[in-house]
Design a protein around this motif. Structure first.
Motif, PDB file in Angstrom:
ATOM      1  N   ALA A 161       0.827  -1.207   0.000  1.00  0.00           N
ATOM      2  CA  ALA A 161       0.000   0.000   0.000  1.00  0.00           C
ATOM      3  C   ALA A 161       0.861   1.256   0.000  1.00  0.00           C
ATOM      4  CB  ALA A 161      -0.932  -0.006   1.207  1.00  0.00           C
ATOM      5  N   LEU A 162       1.980   1.222   0.704  1.00  0.00           N
ATOM      6  CA  LEU A 162       2.875   2.381   0.749  1.00  0.00           C
ATOM      7  C   LEU A 162       3.460   2.661  -0.640  1.00  0.00           C
ATOM      8  CD1 LEU A 162       4.197   4.493   2.616  1.00  0.00           C
ATOM      9  CD2 LEU A 162       6.064   2.871   2.974  1.00  0.00           C
ATOM     10  N   LYS A 163       3.876   1.612  -1.324  1.00  0.00           N
ATOM     11  CA  LYS A 163       4.393   1.797  -2.690  1.00  0.00           C
ATOM     12  C   LYS A 163       3.299   2.334  -3.613  1.00  0.00           C
ATOM     13  CE  LYS A 163       7.845  -1.901  -2.308  1.00  0.00           C
ATOM     14  NZ  LYS A 163       8.219  -3.267  -2.734  1.00  0.00           N
ATOM     15  N   THR A 164       2.090   1.798  -3.463  1.00  0.00           N
ATOM     16  CA  THR A 164       0.982   2.227  -4.315  1.00  0.00           C
ATOM     17  C   THR A 164       0.603   3.672  -4.055  1.00  0.00           C
ATOM     18  OG1 THR A 164       0.167  -0.048  -4.312  1.00  0.00           O
ATOM     19  CG2 THR A 164      -1.375   1.638  -5.029  1.00  0.00           C
ATOM     20  N   ILE A 205      -5.729  15.344  -1.958  1.00  0.00           N
ATOM     21  CA  ILE A 205      -5.670  14.297  -0.937  1.00  0.00           C
ATOM     22  C   ILE A 205      -5.550  12.959  -1.650  1.00  0.00           C
ATOM     23  CG2 ILE A 205      -6.891  13.160   0.962  1.00  0.00           C
ATOM     24  CD1 ILE A 205      -8.343  15.829   1.452  1.00  0.00           C
ATOM     25  N   VAL A 206      -4.522  12.200  -1.308  1.00  0.00           N
ATOM     26  CA  VAL A 206      -4.276  10.886  -1.911  1.00  0.00           C
ATOM     27  C   VAL A 206      -4.384   9.840  -0.809  1.00  0.00           C
ATOM     28  CG1 VAL A 206      -2.709   9.472  -3.288  1.00  0.00           C
ATOM     29  CG2 VAL A 206      -2.674  11.977  -3.533  1.00  0.00           C
ATOM     30  N   VAL A 207      -5.171   8.808  -1.061  1.00  0.00           N
ATOM     31  CA  VAL A 207      -5.437   7.759  -0.081  1.00  0.00           C
ATOM     32  C   VAL A 207      -5.047   6.414  -0.679  1.00  0.00           C
ATOM     33  CG1 VAL A 207      -7.173   6.729   1.436  1.00  0.00           C
ATOM     34  CG2 VAL A 207      -7.421   9.127   0.711  1.00  0.00           C
ATOM     35  N   ALA A 208      -4.408   5.566   0.129  1.00  0.00           N
ATOM     36  CA  ALA A 208      -4.066   4.218  -0.341  1.00  0.00           C
ATOM     37  C   ALA A 208      -4.219   3.225   0.793  1.00  0.00           C
ATOM     38  CB  ALA A 208      -2.644   4.172  -0.895  1.00  0.00           C
ATOM     39  N   GLY A 209      -4.508   1.982   0.414  1.00  0.00           N
ATOM     40  CA  GLY A 209      -4.616   0.926   1.406  1.00  0.00           C
ATOM     41  C   GLY A 209      -4.683  -0.438   0.766  1.00  0.00           C
ATOM     42  N   ASP A 210      -4.378  -1.434   1.544  1.00  0.00           N
ATOM     43  CA  ASP A 210      -4.471  -2.828   1.112  1.00  0.00           C
ATOM     44  C   ASP A 210      -5.922  -3.160   0.761  1.00  0.00           C
ATOM     45  OD1 ASP A 210      -4.814  -5.822   1.548  1.00  0.00           O
ATOM     46  OD2 ASP A 210      -2.652  -5.640   1.788  1.00  0.00           O
ATOM     47  N   ASP A 265      -9.523   9.936  -9.638  1.00  0.00           N
ATOM     48  CA  ASP A 265      -9.030   8.752 -10.350  1.00  0.00           C
ATOM     49  C   ASP A 265      -8.512   7.766  -9.314  1.00  0.00           C
ATOM     50  OD1 ASP A 265      -8.415   7.039 -12.389  1.00  0.00           O
ATOM     51  OD2 ASP A 265      -7.098   8.445 -13.452  1.00  0.00           O
ATOM     52  N   ARG A 266      -8.181   6.566  -9.786  1.00  0.00           N
ATOM     53  CA  ARG A 266      -7.660   5.531  -8.915  1.00  0.00           C
ATOM     54  C   ARG A 266      -6.720   4.645  -9.708  1.00  0.00           C
ATOM     55  NH1 ARG A 266      -9.865   0.514  -9.495  1.00  0.00           N
ATOM     56  NH2 ARG A 266      -9.710  -0.073  -7.301  1.00  0.00           N
ATOM     57  N   LEU A 267      -5.857   3.907  -9.007  1.00  0.00           N
ATOM     58  CA  LEU A 267      -5.036   2.881  -9.638  1.00  0.00           C
ATOM     59  C   LEU A 267      -4.832   1.754  -8.644  1.00  0.00           C
ATOM     60  CD1 LEU A 267      -1.958   3.102  -8.339  1.00  0.00           C
ATOM     61  CD2 LEU A 267      -1.753   4.987  -9.952  1.00  0.00           C
ATOM     62  N   SER A 268      -4.506   0.586  -9.190  1.00  0.00           N
ATOM     63  CA  SER A 268      -4.360  -0.604  -8.364  1.00  0.00           C
ATOM     64  C   SER A 268      -3.050  -1.302  -8.684  1.00  0.00           C
ATOM     65  CB  SER A 268      -5.542  -1.550  -8.617  1.00  0.00           C
ATOM     66  OG  SER A 268      -5.391  -2.761  -7.911  1.00  0.00           O
ATOM     67  N   LYS A 269      -2.294  -1.632  -7.641  1.00  0.00           N
ATOM     68  CA  LYS A 269      -1.056  -2.388  -7.809  1.00  0.00           C
ATOM     69  C   LYS A 269      -0.593  -2.866  -6.432  1.00  0.00           C
ATOM     70  CE  LYS A 269       3.184  -2.413 -10.538  1.00  0.00           C
ATOM     71  NZ  LYS A 269       4.098  -1.649 -11.419  1.00  0.00           N
ATOM     72  N   HIS A 270       0.243  -3.890  -6.411  1.00  0.00           N
ATOM     73  CA  HIS A 270       0.808  -4.423  -5.163  1.00  0.00           C
ATOM     74  C   HIS A 270      -0.296  -4.856  -4.194  1.00  0.00           C
ATOM     75  CE1 HIS A 270       4.562  -2.844  -6.670  1.00  0.00           C
ATOM     76  NE2 HIS A 270       4.179  -1.592  -6.532  1.00  0.00           N
ATOM     77  N   HIS A 271      -1.404  -5.388  -4.702  1.00  0.00           N
ATOM     78  CA  HIS A 271      -2.534  -5.821  -3.875  1.00  0.00           C
ATOM     79  C   HIS A 271      -3.132  -4.664  -3.072  1.00  0.00           C
ATOM     80  CE1 HIS A 271      -1.348  -9.896  -4.889  1.00  0.00           C
ATOM     81  NE2 HIS A 271      -0.136  -9.642  -4.451  1.00  0.00           N
ATOM     82  N   ALA A 272      -2.993  -3.460  -3.603  1.00  0.00           N
ATOM     83  CA  ALA A 272      -3.492  -2.269  -2.928  1.00  0.00           C
ATOM     84  C   ALA A 272      -4.116  -1.328  -3.948  1.00  0.00           C
ATOM     85  CB  ALA A 272      -2.360  -1.559  -2.180  1.00  0.00           C
ATOM     86  N   VAL A 273      -4.835  -0.347  -3.465  1.00  0.00           N
ATOM     87  CA  VAL A 273      -5.487   0.654  -4.303  1.00  0.00           C
ATOM     88  C   VAL A 273      -5.132   2.043  -3.790  1.00  0.00           C
ATOM     89  CG1 VAL A 273      -7.707   1.633  -5.020  1.00  0.00           C
ATOM     90  CG2 VAL A 273      -7.398  -0.853  -4.926  1.00  0.00           C
ATOM     91  N   ALA A 274      -4.879   2.960  -4.716  1.00  0.00           N
ATOM     92  CA  ALA A 274      -4.729   4.379  -4.391  1.00  0.00           C
ATOM     93  C   ALA A 274      -5.785   5.165  -5.157  1.00  0.00           C
ATOM     94  CB  ALA A 274      -3.337   4.886  -4.761  1.00  0.00           C
ATOM     95  N   PHE A 275      -6.347   6.169  -4.512  1.00  0.00           N
ATOM     96  CA  PHE A 275      -7.262   7.089  -5.201  1.00  0.00           C
ATOM     97  C   PHE A 275      -6.989   8.497  -4.699  1.00  0.00           C
ATOM     98  CE2 PHE A 275      -9.692   5.647  -1.483  1.00  0.00           C
ATOM     99  CZ  PHE A 275     -10.148   6.843  -0.939  1.00  0.00           C
ATOM    100  N   TRP A 276      -7.438   9.491  -5.474  1.00  0.00           N
ATOM    101  CA  TRP A 276      -7.147  10.868  -5.086  1.00  0.00           C
ATOM    102  C   TRP A 276      -8.303  11.785  -5.455  1.00  0.00           C
ATOM    103  CZ3 TRP A 276      -4.447   7.747  -8.312  1.00  0.00           C
ATOM    104  CH2 TRP A 276      -4.419   8.059  -9.678  1.00  0.00           C
ATOM    105  N   LEU A 277      -8.330  12.920  -4.777  1.00  0.00           N
ATOM    106  CA  LEU A 277      -9.424  13.871  -4.916  1.00  0.00           C
ATOM    107  C   LEU A 277      -8.914  15.263  -4.578  1.00  0.00           C
ATOM    108  CD1 LEU A 277     -11.407  14.052  -1.659  1.00  0.00           C
ATOM    109  CD2 LEU A 277      -9.835  12.125  -1.998  1.00  0.00           C
ATOM    110  N   THR A 278      -9.732  16.246  -4.925  1.00  0.00           N
ATOM    111  CA  THR A 278      -9.448  17.635  -4.563  1.00  0.00           C
ATOM    112  C   THR A 278     -10.310  18.016  -3.361  1.00  0.00           C
ATOM    113  OG1 THR A 278      -8.905  18.230  -6.837  1.00  0.00           O
ATOM    114  CG2 THR A 278      -9.513  20.028  -5.353  1.00  0.00           C
TER     115      THR A 278
END
Length: 338
Positions: free
Chosen positions: A5-8, A106-111, A131-144
């Motif tokens: 999740a940290l990498k993502t 604000i960018v949020v990520a988690g397993d 938007d969002r992206l998925s990698k390393h068994h985790a997801v990151a998304f971001w917003l204003t």
């Protein structure tokens, strides 16, 4: 550690979807240290981390790190690394919406297994996800961060304090925050006649065992609480109130990594045994070794552990006598003397 999740979390910046915010001040909630975080972030981030081991790692890596966010600070953006405690995650979301300026990112990520999708749905009640992206068994998304937010809605994200047996104040994210831990309650039944001198509670949490210890002050000279969770220790300051003639001290401390200066006559513990979602008996073994170093000759250790934890070999190697006191409901109570 939640390495995936940290990498993502940083991938939107590494992939140039979002610009690295040079010259800005960003808040990093739930921060963890990792050698893969670009050096450029060290001058940008204020890292919020109440868990002492991660706090130490962040400081050693050169990050500005705090255990609690105080005052009305404003940041240009925020990173949030969610963990396994929903209530604490929502508290971090509330802090991000409160302390990030309107228009900030604000960018949020988690397993994926730790509720990141549920977190995203919560966020979307405040602002659309860009938007969002998925990698390393985790997801990151971001917003204003929106220009305007309903204050009542943000406040509703903050978890209310929990009252346990109408006596103790706790909060989500703390160990056993909804009820007294059954193992700790079993251990407390064995305090009678065994508590004396200078006493310490290793891994004190929000203060249940320490409070029980203060019911046995006939031979007690002092009480020290050692706890790695800053927020739990702050709760313990409210929950643990002793008589005027018994000094009580509170130490935000990583028992397994930081030296303890004082010597004790009695140490009690319900040692931790989980790293992320996996059982890790070396954590409890480290607590036992630390107790052996800080007990005076003839001193007593009282501990509770899940029955399957392999602590006996270490206890027998470090203590003169080891006595099982109870084996009940999946827990074992052990007394060991130096």
């Amino acid at each position: 550690m939640t390495d995936g999740a940290l990498k993502t979390l940083f991938l939107p910046f590494e992939n140039e979807i979002l610009p690295v915010p040079a010259g800005q001040r960003w808040l990093f909630l739930g921060a963890e240290a990792n050698r893969d975080i670009a050096l450029a972030w060290r001058d940008i981030l204020t890292c919020l981390q109440p868990f002492r081991p991660d706090f130490i790692d962040l400081e050693k890596a050169g990050f500005n790190t705090i255990p609690r966010l105080e005052g009305l600070q404003t940041f240009d953006g925020a990173l949030i690394l969610i963990g396994k405690h929903r209530g604490r995650n929502e508290a971090w979301l509330a802090q991000a919406f409160t302390h990030v300026r309107p228009g900030g990112t604000i960018v949020v990520a988690g397993d994926k297994k730790l509720g990141i999708d549920s977190c995203r749905r919560t966020v979307e009640t405040f602002a659309p996800v860009m938007d969002r992206l998925s990698k390393h068994h985790a997801v990151a998304f971001w917003l204003t961060r929106p220009e305007k937010l309903a204050v009542d809605s943000v406040e509703a994200l903050k978890p209310l304090p929990v009252r346990v047996e109408d006596r103790y104040t706790t909060a989500p994210g703390m160990f056993s925050h909804m009820a007294i831990d059954k193992g700790s309650a079993l251990l407390a039944k064995h305090f009678e006649g065994r508590i004396s001198g200078h006493v310490a509670d290793f891994g004190a949490g929000w203060g249940y065992l320490a409070s029980e210890l203060l019911g046995h002050t006939e031979k007690m000279k002092s009480l020290a609480l050692y706890e790695a969770d800053f927020e739990a220790l702050e709760a313990a300051r409210q929950n643990v109130v002793g008589p005027a003639d018994i000094p009580v001290s509170f130490h935000w401390h990583d028992v397994n990594r930081e030296a303890i200066a004082d010597i004790y006559d009695t140490i009690v513990m319900n040692p931790p045994f989980h790293a992320a979602r996996s059982a890790d008996p070396t954590m409890g073994q480290g607590f036992i070794a630390a107790a052996a170093k800080r007990l005076k000759p003839g001193g007593r250790l009282l501990l509770v552990a899940n029955r399957q934890m392999p602590y006996e070999a270490g206890l027998n190697a470090l203590f003169r006598t080891v006595t099982p006191l109870e084996d009940n409901a999946g827990y074992k109570i052990i007394e060991a003397k130096k």
